[in-house]
Design a protein around this motif. Structure first.
Motif, PDB file in Angstrom:
ATOM      1  N   PHE A 147       0.866  -1.181   0.000  1.00  0.00           N
ATOM      2  CA  PHE A 147       0.000   0.000   0.000  1.00  0.00           C
ATOM      3  C   PHE A 147       0.906   1.236   0.000  1.00  0.00           C
ATOM      4  O   PHE A 147       1.615   1.495   0.970  1.00  0.00           O
ATOM      5  CB  PHE A 147      -0.898   0.017   1.240  1.00  0.00           C
ATOM      6  CG  PHE A 147      -1.953  -1.054   1.242  1.00  0.00           C
ATOM      7  CD1 PHE A 147      -3.276  -0.750   0.933  1.00  0.00           C
ATOM      8  CD2 PHE A 147      -1.624  -2.369   1.555  1.00  0.00           C
ATOM      9  CE1 PHE A 147      -4.244  -1.737   0.929  1.00  0.00           C
ATOM     10  CE2 PHE A 147      -2.589  -3.369   1.554  1.00  0.00           C
ATOM     11  CZ  PHE A 147      -3.906  -3.052   1.233  1.00  0.00           C
ATOM     12  N   SER A 148       0.899   1.971  -1.117  1.00  0.00           N
ATOM     13  CA  SER A 148       1.757   3.150  -1.254  1.00  0.00           C
ATOM     14  C   SER A 148       0.892   4.403  -1.330  1.00  0.00           C
ATOM     15  O   SER A 148      -0.158   4.411  -1.971  1.00  0.00           O
ATOM     16  CB  SER A 148       2.621   3.044  -2.515  1.00  0.00           C
ATOM     17  OG  SER A 148       3.410   1.873  -2.480  1.00  0.00           O
ATOM     18  N   PHE A 149       1.381   5.471  -0.689  1.00  0.00           N
ATOM     19  CA  PHE A 149       0.635   6.730  -0.666  1.00  0.00           C
ATOM     20  C   PHE A 149       1.505   7.870  -1.199  1.00  0.00           C
ATOM     21  O   PHE A 149       1.837   8.808  -0.464  1.00  0.00           O
ATOM     22  CB  PHE A 149       0.173   7.035   0.759  1.00  0.00           C
ATOM     23  CG  PHE A 149      -0.499   5.875   1.438  1.00  0.00           C
ATOM     24  CD1 PHE A 149      -1.725   5.417   1.000  1.00  0.00           C
ATOM     25  CD2 PHE A 149       0.110   5.230   2.500  1.00  0.00           C
ATOM     26  CE1 PHE A 149      -2.354   4.341   1.611  1.00  0.00           C
ATOM     27  CE2 PHE A 149      -0.498   4.147   3.131  1.00  0.00           C
ATOM     28  CZ  PHE A 149      -1.738   3.702   2.684  1.00  0.00           C
ATOM     29  N   PRO A 150       1.874   7.820  -2.487  1.00  0.00           N
ATOM     30  CA  PRO A 150       2.770   8.847  -3.042  1.00  0.00           C
ATOM     31  C   PRO A 150       2.076  10.178  -3.267  1.00  0.00           C
ATOM     32  O   PRO A 150       2.672  11.233  -3.109  1.00  0.00           O
ATOM     33  CB  PRO A 150       3.222   8.226  -4.365  1.00  0.00           C
ATOM     34  CG  PRO A 150       2.084   7.339  -4.760  1.00  0.00           C
ATOM     35  CD  PRO A 150       1.522   6.804  -3.473  1.00  0.00           C
ATOM     36  N   ASN A 151       0.808  10.132  -3.667  1.00  0.00           N
ATOM     37  CA  ASN A 151       0.069  11.360  -3.970  1.00  0.00           C
ATOM     38  C   ASN A 151      -1.310  11.299  -3.343  1.00  0.00           C
ATOM     39  O   ASN A 151      -2.215  10.660  -3.879  1.00  0.00           O
ATOM     40  CB  ASN A 151      -0.065  11.551  -5.486  1.00  0.00           C
ATOM     41  CG  ASN A 151       1.272  11.687  -6.178  1.00  0.00           C
ATOM     42  OD1 ASN A 151       2.039  12.573  -5.848  1.00  0.00           O
ATOM     43  ND2 ASN A 151       1.545  10.821  -7.135  1.00  0.00           N
ATOM     44  N   GLU A 185      -4.527  -2.204  -7.765  1.00  0.00           N
ATOM     45  CA  GLU A 185      -5.503  -1.169  -8.098  1.00  0.00           C
ATOM     46  C   GLU A 185      -5.045   0.194  -7.563  1.00  0.00           C
ATOM     47  O   GLU A 185      -4.167   0.276  -6.701  1.00  0.00           O
ATOM     48  CB  GLU A 185      -6.872  -1.520  -7.494  1.00  0.00           C
ATOM     49  CG  GLU A 185      -6.837  -1.765  -5.993  1.00  0.00           C
ATOM     50  CD  GLU A 185      -8.118  -2.369  -5.460  1.00  0.00           C
ATOM     51  OE1 GLU A 185      -9.147  -2.281  -6.160  1.00  0.00           O
ATOM     52  OE2 GLU A 185      -8.103  -2.921  -4.352  1.00  0.00           O
ATOM     53  N   GLN A 186      -5.649   1.238  -8.111  1.00  0.00           N
ATOM     54  CA  GLN A 186      -5.425   2.598  -7.628  1.00  0.00           C
ATOM     55  C   GLN A 186      -6.751   3.083  -7.070  1.00  0.00           C
ATOM     56  O   GLN A 186      -7.740   3.186  -7.791  1.00  0.00           O
ATOM     57  CB  GLN A 186      -4.942   3.497  -8.768  1.00  0.00           C
ATOM     58  CG  GLN A 186      -4.547   4.898  -8.302  1.00  0.00           C
ATOM     59  CD  GLN A 186      -3.805   5.670  -9.372  1.00  0.00           C
ATOM     60  OE1 GLN A 186      -2.974   5.117 -10.085  1.00  0.00           O
ATOM     61  NE2 GLN A 186      -4.098   6.959  -9.487  1.00  0.00           N
ATOM     62  N   ILE A 187      -6.777   3.387  -5.782  1.00  0.00           N
ATOM     63  CA  ILE A 187      -8.031   3.702  -5.101  1.00  0.00           C
ATOM     64  C   ILE A 187      -7.859   4.918  -4.194  1.00  0.00           C
ATOM     65  O   ILE A 187      -6.737   5.313  -3.878  1.00  0.00           O
ATOM     66  CB  ILE A 187      -8.512   2.497  -4.254  1.00  0.00           C
ATOM     67  CG1 ILE A 187      -7.431   2.091  -3.240  1.00  0.00           C
ATOM     68  CG2 ILE A 187      -8.885   1.322  -5.152  1.00  0.00           C
ATOM     69  CD1 ILE A 187      -7.840   0.941  -2.337  1.00  0.00           C
ATOM     70  N   PRO A 188      -8.977   5.519  -3.750  1.00  0.00           N
ATOM     71  CA  PRO A 188      -8.875   6.639  -2.792  1.00  0.00           C
ATOM     72  C   PRO A 188      -8.178   6.170  -1.516  1.00  0.00           C
ATOM     73  O   PRO A 188      -8.344   5.019  -1.097  1.00  0.00           O
ATOM     74  CB  PRO A 188     -10.343   6.999  -2.528  1.00  0.00           C
ATOM     75  CG  PRO A 188     -11.071   6.522  -3.743  1.00  0.00           C
ATOM     76  CD  PRO A 188     -10.370   5.277  -4.181  1.00  0.00           C
ATOM     77  N   ILE A 189      -7.414   7.059  -0.907  1.00  0.00           N
ATOM     78  CA  ILE A 189      -6.667   6.676   0.284  1.00  0.00           C
ATOM     79  C   ILE A 189      -7.591   6.223   1.408  1.00  0.00           C
ATOM     80  O   ILE A 189      -7.237   5.362   2.216  1.00  0.00           O
ATOM     81  CB  ILE A 189      -5.771   7.846   0.758  1.00  0.00           C
ATOM     82  CG1 ILE A 189      -4.804   7.358   1.826  1.00  0.00           C
ATOM     83  CG2 ILE A 189      -6.601   9.006   1.260  1.00  0.00           C
ATOM     84  CD1 ILE A 189      -3.740   8.358   2.179  1.00  0.00           C
ATOM     85  N   SER A 190      -8.807   6.764   1.451  1.00  0.00           N
ATOM     86  CA  SER A 190      -9.758   6.357   2.485  1.00  0.00           C
ATOM     87  C   SER A 190     -10.135   4.888   2.334  1.00  0.00           C
ATOM     88  O   SER A 190     -10.291   4.162   3.323  1.00  0.00           O
ATOM     89  CB  SER A 190     -11.021   7.226   2.417  1.00  0.00           C
ATOM     90  OG  SER A 190     -11.626   7.130   1.133  1.00  0.00           O
TER      91      SER A 190
END
Length: 231
Positions: A147-151, A185-190
């Motif tokens: 789980f990555s949170f770059p942006n 997948e690319q999903i909202p951080i929430s």
């Protein structure tokens, strides 16, 4: 004291703005004292912003420091857990959410689970890794979910492509945990932070897995303490 009749109350100074009407409205400028006050406030706000940035950096440094300190203890714990047969399988089954999530096929495959690991990066995100011994189901030695949170506010969730052995690839459609492990997948951080499987492993099992060992084996050992109540 209430003002007596005939007394005049002092008037508050107002900014004179062009076009506001009344005496002095044609001066074409804002009151100089008002301008000076606004400039002072802007300066203070700029300094506050610098402090906020500095605070974020300091907090990140502390988080990274203690993440490294905990890693040493997690490694030592993993070495001991290797001596307990089916430890992580038992823990996963005994967790109230994961136990319901695991299918019968999941449980068969998880008998080959050697160890589980959670890697934290306070700045970038975290990963969950399942390490397996050779088994009749797939070729992978480990399966990792990252789980990555770059942006912000978007999270990048990366699974592992499972190299199923011949004739077993269709199991992915019915095996809950392994479908989750392989999904990218690319999903909202929430949505990422509320992933029930990731949360259960990262926040409940990983900090103190002893809570989910058969209760009788922990009687009198105090193994279920210091675990998040929501787990």
């Amino acid at each position: 004291m209430m003002p007596s009749e005939g007394m005049k109350m002092p008037k508050k100074k107002k900014a004179k703005v062009e076009g506001s009407g009344g005496e002095g409205s044609g001066s074409g400028h804002v009151d100089e004292e008002f301008v000076r006050s606004i400039r002072k406030i802007k300066y203070i706000q700029t300094e506050l912003q610098k402090i906020n940035v500095e605070e974020d950096d300091k907090v990140l440094e502390v988080l990274q420091e203690y993440t490294e300190i905990r890693r040493e203890f997690y490694n030592r714990r993993n070495e001991v857990l290797l001596t307990i047969a089916d430890f992580w399988l038992t823990v996963l089954i005994n967790h109230p959410i994961l136990g319901e999530f695991l299918s019968a096929e999941d449980r068969k495959i998880l008998r080959y689970l050697v160890s589980l690991d959670v890697e934290e990066d306070p700045k970038l995100g975290f990963s969950i890794t399942f390490n397996f011994s050779p088994n009749p189901y797939f070729e992978n030695k480990k399966l990792t979910k990252t789980f990555s949170f770059p942006n912000l506010p978007t999270a990048i969730v990366t699974g592992t492509t499972i190299n199923w052995k011949e004739g077993l690839d269709k199991k992915l459609e019915v095996i809950s945990l392994f479908k989750w492990l392989s999904r990218t997948e690319q999903i909202p951080i929430s949505a990422a932070t509320n992933d029930k499987v990731a949360y259960a492993i990262r926040e409940c099992l990983w900090p103190n897995p002893l809570k989910y060992i058969i209760e009788n084996s922990l009687e009198g050992e105090g193994g279920a303490q210091n675990v998040h109540e929501e787990c």
